[in-house]
Design a protein around this motif. Structure first.
Motif, PDB file in Angstrom:
ATOM      1  N   ILE A  41       0.791  -1.331  -0.046  1.00 52.91           N
ATOM      2  CA  ILE A  41       0.106  -0.073  -0.129  1.00 52.91           C
ATOM      3  C   ILE A  41       0.799   1.230  -0.115  1.00 52.91           C
ATOM      4  O   ILE A  41       0.657   2.217  -0.824  1.00 52.91           O
ATOM      5  N   VAL A  42       1.841   1.279   0.796  1.00 52.44           N
ATOM      6  CA  VAL A  42       2.801   2.474   0.808  1.00 52.44           C
ATOM      7  C   VAL A  42       3.625   2.620  -0.252  1.00 52.44           C
ATOM      8  O   VAL A  42       3.775   3.736  -0.833  1.00 52.44           O
ATOM      9  N   MET A  43       3.997   1.500  -0.906  1.00 55.24           N
ATOM     10  CA  MET A  43       4.949   1.834  -2.183  1.00 55.24           C
ATOM     11  C   MET A  43       4.143   2.022  -3.222  1.00 55.24           C
ATOM     12  O   MET A  43       4.365   3.076  -4.211  1.00 55.24           O
ATOM     13  N   PHE A  44       2.937   1.684  -3.442  1.00 54.89           N
ATOM     14  CA  PHE A  44       2.049   2.158  -4.489  1.00 54.89           C
ATOM     15  C   PHE A  44       1.544   3.307  -4.429  1.00 54.89           C
ATOM     16  O   PHE A  44       1.413   4.160  -5.271  1.00 54.89           O
ATOM     17  N   SER A  70      11.528   0.000  -2.123  1.00 53.46           N
ATOM     18  CA  SER A  70      11.501  -1.656  -2.229  1.00 53.46           C
ATOM     19  C   SER A  70      12.297  -2.458  -1.257  1.00 53.46           C
ATOM     20  O   SER A  70      12.027  -3.450  -0.325  1.00 53.46           O
ATOM     21  N   ILE A  71      13.742  -1.658  -1.278  1.00 50.25           N
ATOM     22  CA  ILE A  71      14.714  -2.460  -0.219  1.00 50.25           C
ATOM     23  C   ILE A  71      14.005  -2.263   1.573  1.00 50.25           C
ATOM     24  O   ILE A  71      13.993  -3.152   2.273  1.00 50.25           O
ATOM     25  N   ALA A  72      13.630  -1.096   1.583  1.00 48.88           N
ATOM     26  CA  ALA A  72      12.894  -0.524   3.099  1.00 48.88           C
ATOM     27  C   ALA A  72      11.664  -1.619   3.251  1.00 48.88           C
ATOM     28  O   ALA A  72      11.458  -2.272   4.486  1.00 48.88           O
ATOM     29  N   ALA A  73      11.055  -1.855   2.064  1.00 52.15           N
ATOM     30  CA  ALA A  73      10.023  -2.806   2.290  1.00 52.15           C
ATOM     31  C   ALA A  73      10.334  -4.596   2.713  1.00 52.15           C
ATOM     32  O   ALA A  73       9.859  -5.198   3.565  1.00 52.15           O
ATOM     33  N   ILE A  74      11.473  -4.872   1.962  1.00 57.39           N
ATOM     34  CA  ILE A  74      12.031  -6.134   2.244  1.00 57.39           C
ATOM     35  C   ILE A  74      12.601  -6.229   3.723  1.00 57.39           C
ATOM     36  O   ILE A  74      12.444  -6.988   4.406  1.00 57.39           O
ATOM     37  N   GLY A  75      13.197  -5.032   4.115  1.00 57.43           N
ATOM     38  CA  GLY A  75      13.735  -5.145   5.450  1.00 57.43           C
ATOM     39  C   GLY A  75      12.453  -5.089   6.613  1.00 57.43           C
ATOM     40  O   GLY A  75      12.649  -5.505   7.695  1.00 57.43           O
TER      41      GLY A  75
END
Length: 446
Positions: A41-44, A70-75
């Motif tokens: 949700i945050v990324m899009f 995307s890196i932050a989302a993976i973390g």
């Protein structure tokens, strides 16, 4: 075939799918699925709100921002080290860019640079229905092919719960290459492309080669790290085996001396008429067990064989040995112990799973000129699976999977030798052939 306002969403989907190919091996955090939904949700939302500017600098900044998100989302979703996350992210971005470049190269060959015109500014360029259909077919074919190949070739190289830290300097170099090649170089190429389609085509090919080189660097470094890790484990095992050999040799010598003394005492006791002769005979038989000593002409091989004979005697396993131990004089004591200890241990372990009539291990050591051959043969139950020419362990503890045979291979190579494993139905044969160097043929120091 969409404009940049829509392609930025398409890019994020492509990147996330590519990242998913690599992060599947990472450790998930608690409430993973809730975290994943929140991240999406945050990324899009960020993708939708990011403004558009049709120039190389702003487009580079946009794609770099999406990548960092995307890196932050993976973390946020995976409980793993920073270096593991960076490794997977860099590889994923490069894979996505390879698919993108491959698509553009093919489309531009047949549509006169339509692909980049649509993405990066000229969204009003007319495209007929058949051309658009061809572009979409090429798009899906390129991305599916690249992603599937990535999964089977690269993802398979990443172990479960991996350690992907290649060293800070190495990852920094790879990171810079990814940013320059995947983002900046591509944007500059696109926005400064002139009417010469040949030059633009060659620039795309050049970018593709750079991306493939980046992936090669990453996974070659990962492979080198795995090899070095294996060698470290093997050296630790060999060090442990050297200590085991040292203690075993001392114990064997001590037992032989004590048995020799006891035999003299028993002979004296036989002359005492008050002693129970049956007890003396049982004691003599017990001593005889520990005097089961192999005689091959090589003290170290004798110690190894004696140790295995004692074990096999207690476990109803037969070892048949025809060995010219003197032919092994070019090898060190520690290497003989490790090589034959591992070979016999594997063979004994295999036959212990069989009925008693088949519990036999055959060892042959012979020489012909400068060639020394070692052959260990045994029956086994079940089917063997091979990886990189080595049988996969059937032991419950796979921590040291394959390291026994790997250490044997390393020892063989040390003495100009090669290992070959031959499996025929239920018969397992380990062959080791040494070609003794000419300068060592006189039995001198090797």
């Amino acid at each position: 075939m969409v404009g940049l306002d829509i392609y930025k969403f398409q890019f994020m989907i492509e990147l996330l799918i590519a990242e998913g190919l690599f992060v599947v091996k990472l450790r998930r955090r608690r409430y993973f699925w809730a975290r994943l939904v929140a991240s999406l949700i945050v990324m899009f939302a960020a993708v939708a709100l990011f403004p558009l500017r049709y120039n190389a600098f702003f487009s580079s900044l946009m794609f770099l921002t999406f990548f960092v998100l995307s890196i932050a989302a993976i973390g946020f979703c995976f409980h793993d080290t920073f270096w593991n996350i960076i490794f997977c992210s860099l590889a994923a971005y490069t894979v996505q860019h390879i698919a993108y470049l491959l698509y553009n190269i093919l489309v531009n060959l047949i549509t006169e640079n339509i692909g980049n015109n649509i993405y990066y500014g000229n969204s009003d360029a007319p495209i007929d229905g058949p051309t658009m259909a061809i572009c979409w077919i090429i798009y899906f074919a390129c991305y599916i092919m690249v992603y599937v190949e990535t999964y089977f070739l690269l993802t398979a190289m990443i172990p479960k719960n991996p350690d992907l830290q290649l060293g800070k300097s190495s990852l920094i170099v790879v990171c810079l290459l990814v940013v320059v090649a995947d983002i900046v170089f591509n944007m500059v190429t696109v926005y400064n492309a002139d009417a010469d389609q040949t030059s633009f085509f060659l620039e795309q090919i050049y970018n593709l080669i750079i991306c493939l080189l980046i992936l090669w660097i990453q996974f070659q470094k990962l492979r080198q790290k795995a090899i070095m890790s294996d060698y470290d484990v093997i050296h630790k095992i060999l060090d442990q085996e050297r200590e085991q050999f040292k203690h075993l040799k001392e114990n064997m010598n001590y037992i032989n001396v004590k048995c020799h003394d006891l035999k003299h005492q028993l002979r004296a006791a036989y002359r005492d008429e008050t002693v129970d002769l049956e007890k003396l005979k049982r004691a003599e038989q017990a001593i005889a067990i520990y005097q089961t000593v192999a005689r091959t002409g090589n003290e170290t091989l004798d110690i190894v064989l004696t140790d295995k004979l004692l074990y096999c005697g207690r476990n109803n396993v037969t070892i048949t040995c025809i060995a010219d131990g003197k032919s092994l004089s070019f090898m060190s004591e520690e290497d003989i112990y490790s090589l034959f200890g591992n070979a016999l241990d594997n063979a004994v372990l295999a036959v212990e799973q069989l009925p008693e009539p088949y519990r036999e291990v055959k060892l042959t050591v012979k020489s012909l000129g400068d060639v020394v051959s070692v052959r260990v043969e045994n029956k086994f139950k079940g089917k063997l699976k091979f990886e990189d020419g080595l049988p996969v362990t059937t032991k419950g503890d796979k921590k040291y999977h394959g390291y026994g045979i790997m250490s044997m291979r390393m020892i063989a190579a040390k003495y100009n030798g090669k290992i070959n494993i031959d499996v025929n139905e239920d018969n397992f044969v380990l062959n080791i052939v040494f070609v003794e160097p000419e300068e060592n043929s006189d039995g001198g120091d090797k």
